[in-house]
Each structure stands twice: as C-alpha cells, then as structure tokens.
Design an enzyme around this catalytic site. Structure first.
Site, PDB file in Angstrom:
ATOM      1  N   ASP A  61      12.505   4.826   4.782  1.00 32.91           N
ATOM      2  CA  ASP A  61      11.666   4.242   5.830  1.00 32.91           C
ATOM      3  C   ASP A  61      10.939   2.938   5.453  1.00 32.91           C
ATOM      4  O   ASP A  61      10.323   2.873   4.379  1.00 32.91           O
ATOM      5  CB  ASP A  61      10.562   5.224   6.232  1.00 32.91           C
ATOM      6  CG  ASP A  61      11.029   6.667   6.274  1.00 32.91           C
ATOM      7  OD1 ASP A  61      12.226   6.911   6.124  1.00 32.91           O
ATOM      8  OD2 ASP A  61      10.167   7.542   6.458  1.00 32.91           O
TER       9      ASP A  61
HETATM   10  N1  DQQ Z   1      10.704  10.017   5.348  1.00 30.09           N
HETATM   11  C1  DQQ Z   1      10.627  10.701   6.621  1.00 30.09           C
HETATM   12  C2  DQQ Z   1       9.170  10.790   6.869  1.00 30.09           C
HETATM   13  C3  DQQ Z   1       8.605  11.031   5.508  1.00 30.09           C
HETATM   14  C4  DQQ Z   1       9.454  10.161   4.648  1.00 30.09           C
HETATM   15  C5  DQQ Z   1      11.417  10.010   7.693  1.00 30.09           C
HETATM   16  C6  DQQ Z   1       9.707  10.721   3.269  1.00 30.09           C
HETATM   17  O1  DQQ Z   1       8.807  11.792   7.775  1.00 30.09           O
HETATM   18  O2  DQQ Z   1       7.231  10.686   5.432  1.00 30.09           O
HETATM   19  O3  DQQ Z   1      12.625   9.505   7.239  1.00 30.09           O
HETATM   20  O4  DQQ Z   1      10.462   9.829   2.500  1.00 30.09           O
END
Ligand code: DQQ
Length: 570
Positions: A61
C-alpha cells in the site's frame, strides 16, 4: 433461519473470495520461512521503467502521500528483507514532481510496544501552521491493531527524514465489541465544528465498517456512537478514504472542505476480494452520517477506480496545483515463487488526478500532467481505416515502454451486437467475448506487449452493444494471452464505460511499461491496470498494434505514441 441465512452468506463470501481475489494473496499472511529470504539477485526483465518501485523487495500500500515545503512525500508498505509480505515498515521516498524519486531511510518501523509487531497502513494530515502528522496502525505485543501517531522531528527539514512516535501512543485502541485483528488503516483527518475526525476500517461479522473517531487535540480520541457508514456482506474494509469533491470544477478540495457545491466520496478496499469500490454521496454534518447517492451501491457491484490490479489506494490534496491525487498499489499477478526469484514484487500505479464527472455519477481519473516530461520520441498516425481482421503495427517506438493515446471513430452503431441483460459482470463478459471473438462494433483497440507473431499480446479494447434504450460500452484489458508462461494469473479485467456516443468517438490511453498496462478509457471514465509477464515480447522485442475485429469499419482519427524515458527511481 437466521443461522441458515448467515451460513449461506458466509459460504457465498468464501466463494466470492476464491473466484475473485484479484490474483492477490491475502496480504497479512505471516510466512516466517519466506519473509526474510534476501533477494539473491534482482531480475530486470519485467521491472518497470517509469512506475514507482524500490530497487528490490516487496512493496504494497501507498501510505500518507502529501506535499510539504515544495516536496512530495510517498511512504509505502515495504519489506526490507524479502520479496514477499512481512517485516513491514513505512519506506519513504521524496520527489519534486512525483515522477523522479529519491529514496530516504524508512520513516516508521517497529520499535515501541504499540507497533512492535508491525507498522501498517495509514495516512497523513497537515495540521494548522503547516504541521504534518502521520496516523498509522501498529500491531502491539498482543497482535492487537491499534492506531498511533508520528510527528516530524524537525519541521524545518522539507524531506521530513525523522519521525517521532510519542509515548502516549496508542491514541485509539479497539473498544469492546470491536474485533482487534480487524481494525486498521486510519484516514486523513478532516476538521469541523471544533473537532478532528478520522475513520478506521473494520468489520462486524460480515458487515464492512468505517468507524468514526473524534478529537479536539489529535491526542485524545473518542469513538462516535455510530460508524460514518457501513454495509452488509462486504467483509473487512481496509484502507478507507473519505474526501470532498467539487461539483463544478476539476480542482481538488482540501479534505476538511464541505458546503453546497461539494459532494463526498467514500472508498473502501475489500479484503475478501482484493477489489476496491467507491460511492459518491452526501456527508450530513448534523447526523454525522454519510449517505451514498441513490443508484450507487456499496461493495463489489459498485463503482471502482480501476477494474484491474489496483488496491489499497489513497488520495491526497495537492495544494500547489489544487488537485486531488490518487495513488494505488498494483500487485503482481505472478506467483510468490516468481517474486522470490525476481527479488521484487509490487509497484505503485502512476499517480492520477481525480475529479467528479459532470454527470455527478462517477469520478474521472487521468495520469498527472508531470508524466509528460518522460515523453521522448513521438509517432503520429491519423485517419487509418481498420477493417474487420486488420492489425496495423505502430512502428518507431519502444513498444515495451510507451505512452499511447488514440481516438477511434465509427460511422454508425447499427451493427452493434444485442446486449443480454444478464451480462451484469463486465469481467465475465470480457472472458466470454475476447478480442478474437468477432463482433459488430468492436472489438477494436490496441494489442499491447505483443510478440512479433502474436504468440503473446495483451489486448485493450472496446466493444459496443445495443440495449433497448441505450448502448452499452465494454472496456477490456485481457491478460489471457499475455504470456507463454502457464503459471500466471491471467484475468480478463473489464469495466463498463458510461459514455455518450453521440459524436461516434471513443478514446483510449495506455501506459505500457514492461509488466504493466495501465489504461484509461473515454478520457478516464473507466480505468484498468493489468500486470502481465511476456516471455517473448520483452527487451526490444515488444510490438504495438491497432486492431479491429468487428464488422463496422473503425477509423483511427488520431494516434500519438511516445517512447517513454525512465526517471530517477529511488
Ligand atoms: N495492507 C492492507 C492494510 C494493512 C496493510 C491492505 C498491511 O489493511 O494495514 O493491503 O501491510
């Protein structure tokens, strides 16, 4: 009865998860045996030339994008030790144009009890006096998801190299009744009526939730009685995003803005399917509720920023060019084993400016104008007729790293195939009616990342159907023949395009970059990103074609294609 109903919903959700998880592994699977396997060597063949990526390892992300003192900041989820998810820190890069990037040391990494098991996604907010602050999810010693803040150690450093995590963290913990392993990804805060407000993504049973928290001072936060919004049968809402858009201008708005010419957008990333959806609606300040406009639905039948490999996105307001910018993670669609061999996984899609369409019914997106600085040698074509079965090569460009814009036209829609109202799922329809299935008006478009004899290619194309009172336009980005490698996830991604065809024209822009084809149909009304891994159409052997496989003759009114240069990338 109730139990039966719940059981069947759960079975259905499980099924959905299996058939449509977007090729992405659940992103929080701890795999101690894999997560610290250092990259032996970084394989370059499918690395992108102008998309954001670090020199090696896993990324997911985008986090906390912002502009501060002349510098754009992008943080992102990063595994410093390997090419699969794990050991997650907030990596940090800075840029003057969001195209050329300089890597800094990670900004936030596990170091305190409130984040010792992980520093997960979050966002940034610029507080009055131009003071940035980060909100992120920490995983505590009990594996609970808690929300923390971090502040810059030195506000006079435009690069914001160092961040301090105050000892009063966590600032929000999962209250009784909230599942502590499903409570994460705080949004950018917005201010009204003496309070800061944030959302935290969650779920209660199968209901996706955006919990609302308020604070007067950014330190003490109180949960509002009810969530800002929630929706049944959507599962965990990751990375919620909530922001205003102007009803009469393409300019973006600061996140705290509201008023008569303002609508709001709520986006959630659905963990179950690894797809995102958004709605446009009204933020009722008196009731502290968000209501989607009628006709817009939450969940996998809703609107999407992108119908392909695009997840965990986040927007921010750029005060310099007065625009709202969208960042999204484009996950790989090869296997974990491939990623370990490659030594890297994950890219960020090209940042997009985003605004409300004049219809008020959807958003429109377009690559930021700064991307044009990478445009090199240009090839132009105009007035090219494409008869059924024609493939016309676009010569003279580096077809594996190119930005191409085309305007297609047709003289009549009489030959459009009849639309069957049961075709509600665009991706299934694209799977059924691929580029080699002859049609009436379309399929026509581009064959991207094509090998010389078309053993491999990723077609991006339109197909127009006739429904009782309107025409239905489908945009497909079909990876099924993208590679001779059989062990890949090759989806026929697709979305419908809500466009007025009265001028008998349709436009398409594709950003083609080795293992990614990022397409914008009808000037950004429908966008699709595909990750593909050709074996022949690589390293100077890729080709680009225009094609038509419908009985209506298609005219390429105009095509501009630019070989793309590579920026400084971390
Ligand atoms: N990636 C998710 C999120 C979390 C993060 C979404 C963990 O919900 O916080 O891809 O790497």
């Amino acid at each position: 009865m109730d139990v039966l109903k719940r059981l069947s919903v759960s079975v259905f959700l499980c099924f959905l998860c299996i058939i449509s998880n977007n090729g992405a592994e659940a992103s929080h699977k701890y795999q101690p045996e894999l997560e610290s396997l250092g990259a032996v060597q970084v394989k370059h063949v499918h690395r992108t030339g102008f998309h954001f990526q670090p020199p090696k390892n896993w990324i997911n992300d985008p986090n906390g994008p912002m502009h501060y003192k002349g510098v754009y900041h992008l943080f992102y989820q990063y595994n410093p030790k390997g090419a699969v998810w794990g050991n997650i820190v907030w990596a940090h890069s800075v840029s003057k144009d969001m195209i050329n990037w300089e890597a800094l040391d990670p900004a936030i990494y596990p170091s305190k009890p409130f984040d010792i098991n992980g520093c997960w996604s979050g966002s940034s907010t610029i507080l009055p006096g131009n003071k940035p602050i980060i909100l992120y999810t920490g995983i505590d010693p009990n594996k609970r998801q808690v929300q923390n803040i971090a502040i810059p150690a030195n506000l006079s450093d435009p690069y914001l190299r160092q961040w301090i995590k105050p000892d009063f963290n966590p600032i929000v913990v999962p209250a009784i009744g909230i599942n502590s392993s499903q409570f994460r990804d705080p949004t950018t805060a917005w201010f009204y009526n003496g309070h800061w407000n944030i959302l935290v993504g969650s779920r209660r049973k199968d209901r996706g939730m955006a919990y609302l928290y308020r604070s007067k001072n950014f330190k003490y936060w109180v949960k509002a009685q009810h969530p800002l919004h929630s929706s049944p049968n959507t599962g965990m809402w990751e990375c919620p995003d909530f922001y205003p858009v102007s009803v009469n201008s393409k300019n973006g708005l600061d996140t705290s803005l509201n008023g008569p010419s303002v609508k709001h957008v709520l986006k959630a990333s659905l963990d179950l399917t690894r797809y995102e959806f958004y709605t446009i609606g009204t933020y009722n300040l008196t009731l502290d509720k968000y209501n989607p406009d009628s006709g817009l639905v939450d969940g996998w039948d809703g609107l999407r920023y992108d119908y392909g490999n695009f997840y965990a996105s986040k927007t921010f307001y750029d005060p310099i060019k007065k625009r709202r910018i969208l960042w999204g993670w484009s996950n790989e669609s090869d296997s974990q084993q491939d990623d370990i061999k490659k030594g890297w996984a994950g890219i960020q899609a090209i940042p997009r400016k985003l605004w409300l369409d004049s219809s008020g019914k959807q958003l429109v997106q377009w690559p930021i104008e700064e991307l044009d600085i990478l445009r090199g040698k240009k090839v132009e074509k105009s007035n090219v007729k494409l008869n059924k079965g024609d493939n016309v090569e676009v010569n003279g460009i580096t077809a594996e790293q190119v930005d191409v814009e085309v305007i297609f036209s047709f003289s009549s829609l009489d030959k459009a195939e009849k639309f069957d109202p049961s075709w509600v799922n665009a991706q299934n329809l694209c799977g059924q009616k691929g580029s080699d299935v002859q049609g009436g008006v379309g399929p026509f478009g581009l064959l991207t990342l094509a090998s010389e004899n078309l053993e491999e290619f990723t077609p991006v194309f339109f197909r127009i159907f006739k429904a009782p009172n309107k025409h239905v336009v489908l945009l497909c980005s079909d990876a099924r023949r993208s590679s001779l490698d059989k062990n890949l996830y090759k989806a026929s991604f697709a979305g419908f395009v809500d466009v007025n065809l009265s001028n008998k024209k349709l436009s398409l822009r594709s950003l083609i970059d080795h293992s990614v084809v990022e397409s914008f149909g009808a000037e950004g009304k429908t966008c699709i990103t595909s990750r593909v891994y050709p074996t022949l159409a690589v390293e100077g052997n890729a080709h680009l074609y225009l094609f038509n496989n419908g009985s209506e003759v298609i005219t390429v009114e105009n095509l501009n294609a630019w070989s793309m240069k590579s920026p400084h990338m971390n």
